[in-house]
Design a protein around this motif. Sequence first.
Motif, PDB file in Angstrom:
ATOM      1  N   THR A 127       0.848  -1.198   0.000  1.00 54.81           N
ATOM      2  CA  THR A 127       0.000   0.000   0.000  1.00 54.81           C
ATOM      3  C   THR A 127       0.881   1.244   0.000  1.00 54.81           C
ATOM      4  OG1 THR A 127      -1.792  -1.098   1.199  1.00 54.81           O
ATOM      5  CG2 THR A 127      -1.752   1.299   1.270  1.00 54.81           C
ATOM      6  N   GLU A 128       0.615   2.123  -0.938  1.00 61.10           N
ATOM      7  CA  GLU A 128       1.358   3.387  -1.009  1.00 61.10           C
ATOM      8  C   GLU A 128       0.761   4.354   0.010  1.00 61.10           C
ATOM      9  OE1 GLU A 128       1.640   7.128  -4.063  1.00 61.10           O
ATOM     10  OE2 GLU A 128       1.641   5.110  -4.944  1.00 61.10           O
ATOM     11  N   VAL A 129       1.549   4.733   1.004  1.00 62.28           N
ATOM     12  CA  VAL A 129       1.072   5.606   2.076  1.00 62.28           C
ATOM     13  C   VAL A 129       1.643   7.008   1.889  1.00 62.28           C
ATOM     14  CG1 VAL A 129       1.001   5.997   4.568  1.00 62.28           C
ATOM     15  CG2 VAL A 129       0.888   3.661   3.674  1.00 62.28           C
ATOM     16  N   ASN A 130       0.759   7.999   1.892  1.00 57.77           N
ATOM     17  CA  ASN A 130       1.164   9.400   1.779  1.00 57.77           C
ATOM     18  C   ASN A 130       0.687  10.154   3.015  1.00 57.77           C
ATOM     19  OD1 ASN A 130       2.197   9.193  -0.994  1.00 57.77           O
ATOM     20  ND2 ASN A 130       0.060   8.858  -1.536  1.00 57.77           N
ATOM     21  N   ILE A 131       1.559  10.987   3.571  1.00 59.03           N
ATOM     22  CA  ILE A 131       1.259  11.697   4.816  1.00 59.03           C
ATOM     23  C   ILE A 131       1.222  13.201   4.562  1.00 59.03           C
ATOM     24  CG2 ILE A 131       1.913  12.020   7.230  1.00 59.03           C
ATOM     25  CD1 ILE A 131       1.370   9.098   6.428  1.00 59.03           C
ATOM     26  N   PHE A 132       0.165  13.844   5.058  1.00 61.12           N
ATOM     27  CA  PHE A 132       0.072  15.303   5.040  1.00 61.12           C
ATOM     28  C   PHE A 132       0.071  15.776   6.492  1.00 61.12           C
ATOM     29  CE2 PHE A 132      -2.367  13.694   1.391  1.00 61.12           C
ATOM     30  CZ  PHE A 132      -1.700  14.301   0.343  1.00 61.12           C
ATOM     31  N   SER A 133       1.113  16.472   6.902  1.00 60.47           N
ATOM     32  CA  SER A 133       1.184  17.009   8.259  1.00 60.47           C
ATOM     33  C   SER A 133       0.867  18.496   8.188  1.00 60.47           C
ATOM     34  CB  SER A 133       2.575  16.776   8.853  1.00 60.47           C
ATOM     35  OG  SER A 133       2.645  17.253  10.170  1.00 60.47           O
ATOM     36  N   VAL A 134      -0.352  18.843   8.571  1.00 61.39           N
ATOM     37  CA  VAL A 134      -0.854  20.212   8.401  1.00 61.39           C
ATOM     38  C   VAL A 134      -1.639  20.610   9.655  1.00 61.39           C
ATOM     39  CG1 VAL A 134      -0.938  20.127   5.876  1.00 61.39           C
ATOM     40  CG2 VAL A 134      -2.866  19.253   7.191  1.00 61.39           C
ATOM     41  N   ASN A 135      -2.171  21.836   9.677  1.00 58.12           N
ATOM     42  CA  ASN A 135      -2.939  22.232  10.859  1.00 58.12           C
ATOM     43  C   ASN A 135      -4.390  21.747  10.755  1.00 58.12           C
ATOM     44  OD1 ASN A 135      -4.568  24.207   9.473  1.00 58.12           O
ATOM     45  ND2 ASN A 135      -2.894  25.685   9.628  1.00 58.12           N
ATOM     46  N   SER A 136      -5.154  21.977  11.813  1.00 56.13           N
ATOM     47  CA  SER A 136      -6.523  21.437  11.898  1.00 56.13           C
ATOM     48  C   SER A 136      -7.390  21.867  10.723  1.00 56.13           C
ATOM     49  CB  SER A 136      -7.183  21.896  13.207  1.00 56.13           C
ATOM     50  OG  SER A 136      -6.413  21.534  14.316  1.00 56.13           O
ATOM     51  N   THR A 137      -7.329  23.152  10.389  1.00 55.22           N
ATOM     52  CA  THR A 137      -8.147  23.679   9.297  1.00 55.22           C
ATOM     53  C   THR A 137      -7.783  23.011   7.977  1.00 55.22           C
ATOM     54  OG1 THR A 137      -8.222  25.810  10.444  1.00 55.22           O
ATOM     55  CG2 THR A 137      -8.900  25.789   8.143  1.00 55.22           C
ATOM     56  N   GLN A 138      -6.489  22.816   7.765  1.00 51.29           N
ATOM     57  CA  GLN A 138      -6.036  22.205   6.512  1.00 51.29           C
ATOM     58  C   GLN A 138      -6.406  20.726   6.437  1.00 51.29           C
ATOM     59  OE1 GLN A 138      -1.983  23.483   7.153  1.00 51.29           O
ATOM     60  NE2 GLN A 138      -2.093  24.981   5.499  1.00 51.29           N
ATOM     61  N   VAL A 139      -6.407  20.044   7.588  1.00 47.35           N
ATOM     62  CA  VAL A 139      -6.872  18.651   7.597  1.00 47.35           C
ATOM     63  C   VAL A 139      -8.313  18.594   7.110  1.00 47.35           C
ATOM     64  CG1 VAL A 139      -7.475  16.667   9.041  1.00 47.35           C
ATOM     65  CG2 VAL A 139      -5.312  17.855   9.413  1.00 47.35           C
ATOM     66  N   MET A 140      -9.146  19.482   7.637  1.00 46.91           N
ATOM     67  CA  MET A 140     -10.553  19.534   7.217  1.00 46.91           C
ATOM     68  C   MET A 140     -10.657  19.792   5.717  1.00 46.91           C
ATOM     69  SD  MET A 140     -12.608  19.078   9.815  1.00 46.91           S
ATOM     70  CE  MET A 140     -12.796  19.310  11.572  1.00 46.91           C
ATOM     71  N   GLY A 141      -9.816  20.702   5.224  1.00 44.93           N
ATOM     72  CA  GLY A 141      -9.849  21.030   3.802  1.00 44.93           C
ATOM     73  C   GLY A 141      -9.475  19.843   2.932  1.00 44.93           C
ATOM     74  N   LEU A 142      -8.429  19.129   3.320  1.00 43.65           N
ATOM     75  CA  LEU A 142      -8.002  17.954   2.553  1.00 43.65           C
ATOM     76  C   LEU A 142      -9.073  16.871   2.562  1.00 43.65           C
ATOM     77  CD1 LEU A 142      -4.280  17.732   3.737  1.00 43.65           C
ATOM     78  CD2 LEU A 142      -5.051  18.204   1.406  1.00 43.65           C
ATOM     79  N   MET A 143      -9.715  16.700   3.712  1.00 44.18           N
ATOM     80  CA  MET A 143     -10.769  15.695   3.805  1.00 44.18           C
ATOM     81  C   MET A 143     -11.977  16.107   2.962  1.00 44.18           C
ATOM     82  SD  MET A 143      -9.587  13.255   5.672  1.00 44.18           S
ATOM     83  CE  MET A 143     -11.124  12.352   5.808  1.00 44.18           C
ATOM     84  N   ASN A 144     -12.323  17.378   3.007  1.00 43.22           N
ATOM     85  CA  ASN A 144     -13.467  17.878   2.240  1.00 43.22           C
ATOM     86  C   ASN A 144     -13.264  17.690   0.742  1.00 43.22           C
ATOM     87  OD1 ASN A 144     -15.825  18.759   3.439  1.00 43.22           O
ATOM     88  ND2 ASN A 144     -14.952  20.702   4.094  1.00 43.22           N
ATOM     89  N   LYS A 145     -12.028  17.913   0.292  1.00 41.63           N
ATOM     90  CA  LYS A 145     -11.721  17.783  -1.136  1.00 41.63           C
ATOM     91  C   LYS A 145     -11.407  16.340  -1.518  1.00 41.63           C
ATOM     92  CE  LYS A 145      -8.564  21.041  -0.852  1.00 41.63           C
ATOM     93  NZ  LYS A 145      -7.476  21.994  -1.215  1.00 41.63           N
ATOM     94  N   GLN A 146     -11.527  15.436  -0.539  1.00 32.97           N
ATOM     95  CA  GLN A 146     -11.250  14.009  -0.731  1.00 32.97           C
ATOM     96  C   GLN A 146      -9.829  13.772  -1.236  1.00 32.97           C
ATOM     97  OE1 GLN A 146     -14.305  11.823  -2.782  1.00 32.97           O
ATOM     98  NE2 GLN A 146     -15.867  12.390  -1.302  1.00 32.97           N
ATOM     99  N   GLU A 147      -8.919  14.615  -0.776  1.00 36.11           N
ATOM    100  CA  GLU A 147      -7.506  14.413  -1.072  1.00 36.11           C
ATOM    101  C   GLU A 147      -6.831  13.592   0.024  1.00 36.11           C
ATOM    102  OE1 GLU A 147      -5.715  18.195  -1.804  1.00 36.11           O
ATOM    103  OE2 GLU A 147      -7.045  18.657  -3.495  1.00 36.11           O
ATOM    104  N   ALA A 148      -7.580  13.327   1.091  1.00 28.85           N
ATOM    105  CA  ALA A 148      -7.102  12.454   2.167  1.00 28.85           C
ATOM    106  C   ALA A 148      -8.196  11.440   2.474  1.00 28.85           C
ATOM    107  CB  ALA A 148      -6.752  13.262   3.412  1.00 28.85           C
ATOM    108  N   ASP A 149      -7.779  10.226   2.814  1.00 26.94           N
ATOM    109  CA  ASP A 149      -8.733   9.148   3.097  1.00 26.94           C
ATOM    110  C   ASP A 149      -9.108   9.083   4.567  1.00 26.94           C
ATOM    111  OD1 ASP A 149      -8.595   8.009   0.358  1.00 26.94           O
ATOM    112  OD2 ASP A 149      -6.513   7.627   0.927  1.00 26.94           O
ATOM    113  N   VAL A 150      -8.201   9.516   5.423  1.00 29.78           N
ATOM    114  CA  VAL A 150      -8.465   9.542   6.858  1.00 29.78           C
ATOM    115  C   VAL A 150      -7.719  10.732   7.445  1.00 29.78           C
ATOM    116  CG1 VAL A 150      -6.543   7.954   7.318  1.00 29.78           C
ATOM    117  CG2 VAL A 150      -8.331   8.224   9.027  1.00 29.78           C
ATOM    118  N   GLY A 151      -8.339  11.383   8.417  1.00 26.38           N
ATOM    119  CA  GLY A 151      -7.713  12.535   9.053  1.00 26.38           C
ATOM    120  C   GLY A 151      -7.689  12.370  10.561  1.00 26.38           C
ATOM    121  N   LEU A 152      -6.663  12.923  11.181  1.00 29.74           N
ATOM    122  CA  LEU A 152      -6.575  12.959  12.640  1.00 29.74           C
ATOM    123  C   LEU A 152      -6.520  14.411  13.076  1.00 29.74           C
ATOM    124  CD1 LEU A 152      -3.956  10.230  13.680  1.00 29.74           C
ATOM    125  CD2 LEU A 152      -6.440  10.057  13.668  1.00 29.74           C
ATOM    126  N   VAL A 153      -7.445  14.807  13.941  1.00 31.52           N
ATOM    127  CA  VAL A 153      -7.498  16.194  14.401  1.00 31.52           C
ATOM    128  C   VAL A 153      -7.849  16.237  15.880  1.00 31.52           C
ATOM    129  CG1 VAL A 153      -8.174  17.194  12.177  1.00 31.52           C
ATOM    130  CG2 VAL A 153      -9.938  16.394  13.751  1.00 31.52           C
TER     131      VAL A 153
END
Length: 303
Positions: A127-153
Amino acid sequence: MLDTLDSLDMAKLKAFIFTYELGSFSLVAQKYGKHSSTYSRRVSNLEIDLGVELFVRNGVHLVATEHAKVLYHPAKSLLAEAEHFAQRVELCLADDETQLNIAIDSALHCFAPNKAISQVIKEFPATEVNIFSVNSTQVMGLMNKQEADVGLVLSNFKVPSSLMNNKLFEFDIVRVMAPSYAEQAGINSGKEVESALIRGLTQIVLSPLNELGVSTQNYSSRLLNVDNFEMAKRLAMDGVGWTNLPRVECEKELSQGELIEFIGVHEHNLKWSVDALWPMDKPKGTVATRFVDLITAQNGNPL
C-alpha cells in the motif's frame, strides 16, 4: 531482449541471487530449504536461458563470473519489483487500499503518529502511504476535497456534514508557564490561581482551532496565536505567556523545571480528545482502519 524476458523464471532468478549471496548451493539449501541439487539445476537452467555462465564450478566451490557480477544487482531489483507486483495483486484480491492518504493535525505530533504509520507500512508493504502534516483547518480542507482518506485532528465542533468523526482517545491537558513568568505574575506553583488573575495574563492558543470555532480554549483576554503545541510550548518556556498543553507534550520540561503546572480555582482533570475523520460516502478500508486502531491503542484511553 524480448526473448530473454520471456524466458525469465522467478524461481531461477531467486536461485541465482541466493547462490551469489551465499556462495554455495548447500548453504542456500540450508537457509531456504529444498535440496541443493534443486538450486544447482535452477541456476544451470538460467545460464542456458541467458546464454552466459554465472558461476565457475570447482567441486563444491563456486566462483561468480563477471557476468554474474554485472547481473546480480539488476536481478535483485527485478525480484523486488516482482514481489511488489505480487503484493499489489493480493491487495486487489483482498479489496484493500492500494493507496492511503493520511492527513494529520501537526498539533498531534506528541502522540507519535509516526509509530502507527510505520507499523502500517510494515504490515501492508504494497500500500502506497502518503502523509500530510498540516494544521486542523487544513486537515478539514483535505478531507473535504477528498484528497485524504483519513484525518486525525483535535476534537472540535465544526466537522462538515460530508465527513464522519469518531473520537479515538482522551488525553490530559495541563496549564503551564515558565517559572519566570509565574514569578512575574505572582503565581505560586501548586496553589490554585484565581480566574481573574489568569484572564489578565497572555495566553498562547491554537489559531486553527479558533478558525474552527473552538473558542472554549480561549481563557485569557490577551491571546497569542500559534498553529501547534510545540510552538506554544517553546513560547511559554520563553516566558511570554501561559498555554494549555497535552501532558505528554511537556512532561520532560515539567520534570526539569523549565515549565511549571498551575490550575485555576475549582479546575480539575482537564481533558481533550482526538478525532478520526472519514468521508461520509466512502467506506473505511482495512489499512486505514488498522492505522486508526494502532494509534488509539498506542495512546490509550479509547473512547
